[in-house]
Design an enzyme around this catalytic site. Structure first.
Site, PDB file in Angstrom:
ATOM      1  N   ASP A  91       1.115  -1.451   0.030  1.00 11.31           N
ATOM      2  CA  ASP A  91      -0.038   0.240   0.224  1.00 11.31           C
ATOM      3  C   ASP A  91       1.032   1.684  -0.140  1.00 11.31           C
ATOM      4  OD1 ASP A  91      -2.316   1.610  -0.235  1.00 11.31           O
ATOM      5  OD2 ASP A  91      -2.950   1.395   2.505  1.00 11.31           O
ATOM      6  N   ASP A 274      -1.773   4.848  -6.115  1.00 20.91           N
ATOM      7  CA  ASP A 274      -2.104   4.500  -4.874  1.00 20.91           C
ATOM      8  C   ASP A 274      -2.353   2.766  -5.161  1.00 20.91           C
ATOM      9  OD1 ASP A 274      -2.684   3.311  -2.230  1.00 20.91           O
ATOM     10  OD2 ASP A 274      -4.954   3.916  -2.598  1.00 20.91           O
TER      11      ASP A 274
END
Ligand SMILES: *[C@@H]1O[C@H](CO)[C@@H](O)[C@H](O)[C@H]1NC(C)=O
Ligand SMILES: *[C@@H]1O[C@H](CO)[C@@H](O)[C@H](O)[C@H]1NC(C)=O
Ligand SMILES: *[C@@H]1O[C@H](CO)[C@@H](O)[C@H](O)[C@H]1NC(C)=O
Ligand SMILES: *[C@@H]1O[C@H](CO)[C@@H](O)[C@H](O)[C@H]1NC(C)=O
Ligand SMILES: *[C@@H]1O[C@H](CO)[C@@H](O)[C@H](O)[C@H]1NC(C)=O
Length: 404
Positions: A91, A274
């Site tokens: 992440d 992201d």
């Protein structure tokens, strides 16, 4: 679908951007996971070994990443001594590293309780628990000591995975510890650099469209880039000074067009890249222009995804984003979910869904798009903390032909 972008409320306690507080109300309903999602979790040693590229201290290490259930990427991380292996979501939109949502945290002689509680809220889900210092192995021989990690004791929305390896900017850890709420938690990248495991604080990320439910088709390079994983030149763009995007791996897109006639993003605007978000999300007004350009396309209220009538599928035009003067295209194949994946996503069998969706707020609030996994499956990405910039490059699978 997931969005593990850390909510900004923690950061906002010290830096006030009030208008940002509603940003990560993700509009997408979490889809039901099929039961196979919970299938056993064989460890990743074999795949890891096959991928490993001559790791020596100070040089970059490339490890495999797996596309799980078409909606997230995981990598195997060893914690403790002897290590227990965890499949952690990769992440770039959050910065805490934690385990325990699947395989429980196994404490060993290297585990030291810090006396802190930890609590992080994400776009989807949250975890809270206790914070430890432990030894974290990102690749064989690539062992970070004294890494602060969370042991998740209570959590939501981490089905099929054991936690997160957070490779976002360290500022996103602010406010996650208690009682030391003002303390930042050095990320695995910060510590790998300070401990001399890498010489550049650079992460190279290679994702690709998945062809099976758990497809080890990705690669992460800690400490550099792997030039065999992209084609042409890398386009670097500075991390945007616009907030809140600038707290993340935020960049500017200068414009976006759909086909030759439709403007989707009219002026330079900031958003984020992201790996923890599945889709490509555009501010509602930008998305509206895109949706209207595809005849018969609409939002399916039960999933929040765009559906496209069969008659429009072959008419899908290229969606072009301009980033630092280079066009990054999403062709039809990049914009659509292959119909044979619908069941795995928990979607209706025969409908054609798209991966571009709406953010839930209009543009102009400093975070007007999220370039998620479905974009990154087409391009190589470089997260370069040394030069505070993001790089993107074409790959051999940037353009593919869509076969429904
Ligand atoms: C997915 O594949 C990886 C690599 O083989 C493995 O480590 C992981 O346990 C698998 N995950 C699931 C949920 O099957
Ligand atoms: C975690 O933080 C959120 C937001 O600050 C709060 O609502 C929640 O109660 C906290 N949970 C725990 C278990 O501390
Ligand atoms: C271990 O890490 C903590 C915070 O993450 C830091 O305060 C401490 O100084 C570190 N200890 C060593 C020996 O590096
Ligand atoms: C979109 O990008 C492609 C290259 O990927 C290019 O051929 C096409 O001309 C671009 N369209 C527009 C309207 O710029
Ligand atoms: C980035 O976009 C913002 C708008 O969100 C704009 O104010 C700023 O000037 C842009 N910066 C660059 C370098 O284009």
């Amino acid at each position: 679908m997931q969005s593990f972008a850390a909510l900004l409320c923690a950061v906002l306690t010290t830096v006030t951007y009030v208008s940002a507080s509603s940003f990560f109300r993700m509009p997408l309903t979490k889809l039901a996971s099929p039961s196979s999602y919970l299938a056993g979790l064989p460890d990743a040693d074999r795949a890891r070994a096959a991928f490993l590229k001559n790791f020596a201290s100070g040089s970059p290490a490339t490890v495999p990443a797996s596309n799980l259930a078409y909606v997230q990427y995981t990598t195997s991380v060893g914690v403790g001594s002897p290590p227990t292996y965890y499949n952690l979501v990769v992440d770039t939109g959050s910065s805490n590293t934690f385990v325990g949502t699947g395989t429980k945290y196994v404490q060993t002689s290297t585990s030291i309780f810090t006396g802190e509680d930890v609590n992080v809220t994400y776009g989807t889900g949250y975890f809270s628990g206790f914070e430890y210092l432990d030894q974290v192995m990102l690749a064989p021989g690539f062992v970070i000591t004294n890494q602060s990690i969370g042991d998740a004791l209570s959590y939501a929305d981490f089905e099929g995975v054991d936690g997160i390896v957070g490779v976002g900017p360290v500022i996103l850890t602010e406010g996650t510890l208690s009682p030391s709420t003002n303390e930042l938690i050095p990320t695995v990248m910060n510590n790998a650099l300070s401990q001399g495991l890498i010489t550049e604080e650079v992460l190279g990320v290679s994702f690709a469209p998945a062809t099976s439910y758990n497809d080890t088709n990705g690669a992460l390079t800690y400490g550099g880039i792997d030039s065999s994983l992209y084609t042409g030149e890398i386009t670097y763009t500075p991390v945007t000074p616009t907030y809140p995007a600038g707290y993340y791996w935020g960049i500017n897109i200068t414009d976006a067009t759909y086909g030759s006639a439709v403007t989707v993003i009219p002026t330079s605007t900031a958003g984020i890249v992201d790996t923890g978000t599945t889709l490509v999300l555009l501010a509602d007004d930008f998305f509206e222009s895109y949706l209207r350009a595809i005849p018969g396309a609409k939002i399916d209220p039960s999933t929040g995804l765009m559906t496209v009538p069969a008659t429009s599928v072959s008419e899908i035009q290229t969606l072009n984003f301009t980033i630092d003067g280079t066009i990054f295209s999403m062709d039809a194949a990049a914009q659509l979910i292959p119909i044979d994946q619908n069941t795995a996503w928990g979607l209706s069998k025969n409908k054609q869904y798209g991966v571009v969706s709406y953010l839930g707020t209009n543009s102009g609030e400093g975070l007007d798009f999220i370039i998620g996994q479905k974009f990154m499956e087409k391009y190589y990405a470089v997260f370069d903390a040394d030069s505070n910039r993001v790089g993107l490059a074409y790959t051999e699978h940037t353009f593919t032909t869509y076969t429904p």
